[in-house]
Design an enzyme around this catalytic site. Structure first.
Site, PDB file in Angstrom:
ATOM      1  N   GLY A  17      77.061  55.270  56.823  1.00 50.95           N
ATOM      2  CA  GLY A  17      77.770  56.335  56.115  1.00 50.95           C
ATOM      3  C   GLY A  17      78.152  57.547  56.960  1.00 50.95           C
ATOM      4  O   GLY A  17      78.701  57.434  58.057  1.00 50.95           O
ATOM      5  N   ASP A  60      61.287  58.475  60.345  1.00 50.33           N
ATOM      6  CA  ASP A  60      61.244  58.784  58.911  1.00 50.33           C
ATOM      7  C   ASP A  60      61.184  60.305  58.793  1.00 50.33           C
ATOM      8  O   ASP A  60      60.181  60.924  59.175  1.00 50.33           O
ATOM      9  CB  ASP A  60      60.005  58.133  58.294  1.00 50.33           C
ATOM     10  CG  ASP A  60      59.840  58.465  56.823  1.00 50.33           C
ATOM     11  OD1 ASP A  60      60.567  59.344  56.310  1.00 50.33           O
ATOM     12  OD2 ASP A  60      58.967  57.854  56.173  1.00 50.33           O
ATOM     13  N   TYR A 153      67.892  65.034  42.600  1.00 54.79           N
ATOM     14  CA  TYR A 153      68.771  65.073  43.778  1.00 54.79           C
ATOM     15  C   TYR A 153      69.418  66.456  43.897  1.00 54.79           C
ATOM     16  O   TYR A 153      69.427  67.073  44.966  1.00 54.79           O
ATOM     17  CB  TYR A 153      69.832  63.987  43.636  1.00 54.79           C
ATOM     18  CG  TYR A 153      70.869  63.964  44.737  1.00 54.79           C
ATOM     19  CD1 TYR A 153      70.574  63.407  45.976  1.00 54.79           C
ATOM     20  CD2 TYR A 153      72.158  64.483  44.531  1.00 54.79           C
ATOM     21  CE1 TYR A 153      71.536  63.365  46.983  1.00 54.79           C
ATOM     22  CE2 TYR A 153      73.117  64.451  45.524  1.00 54.79           C
ATOM     23  CZ  TYR A 153      72.801  63.895  46.755  1.00 54.79           C
ATOM     24  OH  TYR A 153      73.750  63.862  47.759  1.00 54.79           O
ATOM     25  N   ILE A 188      82.107  60.936  48.647  1.00 56.86           N
ATOM     26  CA  ILE A 188      82.593  60.307  49.878  1.00 56.86           C
ATOM     27  C   ILE A 188      82.227  58.818  49.816  1.00 56.86           C
ATOM     28  O   ILE A 188      81.112  58.461  49.404  1.00 56.86           O
ATOM     29  CB  ILE A 188      81.945  60.946  51.130  1.00 56.86           C
ATOM     30  CG1 ILE A 188      82.041  62.480  51.104  1.00 56.86           C
ATOM     31  CG2 ILE A 188      82.572  60.371  52.402  1.00 56.86           C
ATOM     32  CD1 ILE A 188      83.414  63.070  51.254  1.00 56.86           C
TER      33      ILE A 188
END
Ligand code: NAD
Length: 252
Positions: A17, A60, A153, A188
């Site tokens: 992405g 991570d 989120y 996007i």
């Protein structure tokens, strides 16, 4: 001479992405790119696509020790860090009534803690080289409006927006030559948006309001903005929140 020639740039979540597009565009303009992600296969592929001196490190972002390792390895290998793109993130659709504690904590651990560690340890690493530095935090239009179907989120991206401003002022007050800005993409075309199971009312509203023309954004629409903020062309831009959404923002 590239626009970010010789700058060492670390991009988190670079396996796919937006992170992949950022890595490729930065490398194209002369940066030495360090791609990090939990996805080893995708991350190595991105480093290959970026070419040049680009490397991949498994990382991570929710793990503070992993941050210390990645930053130390970067400086040991390339001598410095100039630019940090805090891009890694996840989304789990869930309303305020539906979201579970586990979902909430998972999102905050990656999207909020990950950026917190990046800012904290990124500043102390970048400031050592005395050159101009830039930290670019990937927030979202979700930080600027009501996104009830993405409650946790949106909260995490709100935290990214506000950490950005405090960190920017901290760097100025401390006399560091490090700028900290946030980007706020909206809709996007990446794996993240493809994985969203069904269009939510917010998505439908965004699509309805989409102006004619380019349509849904592409990863390069964000990557070219990252490139600008990474370069010294933007050296007088600090603490801003920049939407990259073709004005599809809707009112709360
Ligand atoms: N695509 C959009 O419409 C959009 C809009 C606004 C904001 N964003 C933000 O842009 C960023 C990139 O999103 P994307 O659309 O490219 O999604 P994506 O799913 O394609 O990429 C996210 C990357 O983050 C990595 N990642 C996930 N958890 C991680 C962890 N704990 N540590 C390190 N890496 C981890 C994934 O493996 C993946 O490669 C995210 O922060 C996202 O919230 C995306």
């Amino acid at each position: 001479m590239g626009r970010v020639e010789g700058k060492v740039c670390l991009v988190t979540g670079g396996a796919s992405g937006l992170g992949r597009a950022d890595a490729i565009r930065l490398a194209e303009q002369g940066a030495i790119v360090v791609v990090t992600d939990v996805d080893v296969t995708g991350g190595e592929e991105t480093a290959q696509l970026a070419g040049g001196d680009a490397i991949f490190m498994e990382h991570d972002v929710s793990n503070e020790d992993a941050w210390l390792d990645v930053l130390k390895t970067t400086v040991d290998k390339f001598g410095k860090l100039n630019v940090l793109v805090n891009n890694a993130g996840i989304v789990i659709p869930a309303s305020p009534e539906e979201v579970t504690n586990e979902q909430w904590r998972l999102i905050q651990s990656i999207n909020t803690d990950g950026v917190f560690y990046g800012i904290k340890h990124g500043i102390s690493t970048i400031k050592q080289n005395g050159e101009l530095g830039s930290i670019i935090n990937m927030s979202s239009t979700a930080a600027m409006q009501g996104y009830p179907a993405y409650f946790a989120y949106a909260a995490s991206k709100g935290a990214v927006r506000s950490m950005t401003k405090s960190a920017a002022v901290h760097c100025v007050q401390s006399g560091y030559k490090i700028r900290v800005n946030s980007l706020h993409p909206g809709g996007i075309a990446t794996q993240m948006t493809a994985n969203i199971p069904t269009p939510t009312p917010e998505m439908l509203e965004i699509m309805k309001n989409m102006p004619p023309g380019p349509g849904i954004g592409q990863p390069d629409d964000v990557a070219y903005t990252v490139l600008f903020l990474a370069s010294d062309e933007s050296k007088h831009i600090n603490g801003v929140e920049l939407p990259v959404d073709n004005t599809t923002i809707i009112s709360p």
